[in-house]
Design a protein around this motif. Structure first.
Motif, mmCIF file in Angstrom:
data_model
loop_
_atom_site.group_PDB
_atom_site.id
_atom_site.type_symbol
_atom_site.label_atom_id
_atom_site.label_comp_id
_atom_site.label_asym_id
_atom_site.label_seq_id
_atom_site.Cartn_x
_atom_site.Cartn_y
_atom_site.Cartn_z
ATOM 1 N N GLU A 37 0.820 -1.206 0.000
ATOM 2 C CA GLU A 37 0.000 0.000 0.000
ATOM 3 C C GLU A 37 0.854 1.257 0.000
ATOM 4 N N THR A 38 2.182 1.085 0.103
ATOM 5 C CA THR A 38 3.121 2.203 0.044
ATOM 6 C C THR A 38 4.240 1.847 -0.916
ATOM 7 N N SER A 43 -3.247 13.095 -4.923
ATOM 8 C CA SER A 43 -3.423 14.176 -3.951
ATOM 9 C C SER A 43 -3.023 15.532 -4.512
ATOM 10 N N THR A 58 0.991 13.910 -9.059
ATOM 11 C CA THR A 58 0.784 12.477 -8.908
ATOM 12 C C THR A 58 -0.377 12.074 -9.802
ATOM 13 N N THR A 82 5.809 13.023 -0.126
ATOM 14 C CA THR A 82 4.874 11.986 0.306
ATOM 15 C C THR A 82 3.521 12.384 -0.263
ATOM 16 N N LYS A 83 2.995 11.557 -1.137
ATOM 17 C CA LYS A 83 1.723 11.840 -1.807
ATOM 18 C C LYS A 83 0.815 10.628 -1.686
ATOM 19 N N THR A 84 -0.472 10.844 -1.922
ATOM 20 C CA THR A 84 -1.431 9.752 -1.834
ATOM 21 C C THR A 84 -2.225 9.620 -3.122
ATOM 22 N N THR A 124 -6.054 8.078 -3.997
ATOM 23 C CA THR A 124 -7.297 7.556 -3.441
ATOM 24 C C THR A 124 -8.006 6.744 -4.514
ATOM 25 N N THR A 148 -6.738 4.371 0.354
ATOM 26 C CA THR A 148 -5.685 5.361 0.160
ATOM 27 C C THR A 148 -4.336 4.658 0.064
ATOM 28 N N THR A 158 -0.048 5.209 -0.812
ATOM 29 C CA THR A 158 0.953 6.245 -0.565
ATOM 30 C C THR A 158 2.191 6.014 -1.421
ATOM 31 N N LYS A 176 6.228 7.741 -1.719
ATOM 32 C CA LYS A 176 7.140 8.642 -1.032
ATOM 33 C C LYS A 176 8.529 8.469 -1.614
#
Length: 152
Positions: free
Chosen positions: A52-53, A87, A91, A121-123, A125, A137, A139, A141
């Motif tokens: 998830e990251t 976000s 991105t 650091t961005k997300t 969704t 969400t 992530t 980075k």
């Protein structure tokens, strides 16, 4: 006589202790740990991500900013991703157009604009029909290094 017995006992203790440590080291070198992740099935559509990251790490200015989030539909019905939203404008995610069948894998691509220098650091969704998690969400980075000054 007491000194000889004491010396013999210390020697025996020292030898047995050093052999025990050597055996432990050998055992540690041959032991392998296998980690398995059990995916729980859900009734309806499901979505389980491998990660998830995503950590880009430290990358060069204007490096390739494309990465992928891989997921599996762990449900009993097709998974439909209706929207992915970054976000910020730096991105940009890509969304699978077709429904993801039960048990099948899918990919959500993400491109970060690596022309922006510094840590980030961005997300992203993700909106879908997944049971119990209509939005998810993710992530990204990392750190984009500035260009090195050119020598004249």
């Amino acid at each position: 006589m007491k000194k000889i017995i004491l010396l013999a006992m210390l020697t025996a203790f020292g030898i047995s202790n050093s052999n025990a440590q050597g055996t432990t080291k050998k055992m540690k070198a041959t032991v392998k740990t296998v980690v398995t992740t059990k995916v729980v099935k859900v009734d309806g559509a499901g979505m389980v991500f491998e990660n998830e990251t995503i950590d880009y790490g430290t990358i060069a200015h204007n490096a390739d900013g494309n990465r992928q989030f891989v997921f599996t539909n762990n449900g009993t019905k097709p998974l439909i991703i209706t929207n992915t939203q970054g976000s910020c404008g730096c991105t940009v995610p890509t969304t699978p157009k077709e429904p993801i069948a039960p048990g099948a894998k899918g990919v959500i691509g993400v491109k970060y604009a690596t022309d922006r220098v510094g840590p980030f650091t961005k997300t992203v969704t993700v909106t879908s029909n997944a049971e119990g998690q209509a939005t998810k969400t993710l992530t990204i980075k990392g750190n984009v290094l500035p260009d090195e000054p050119t020598k004249s």
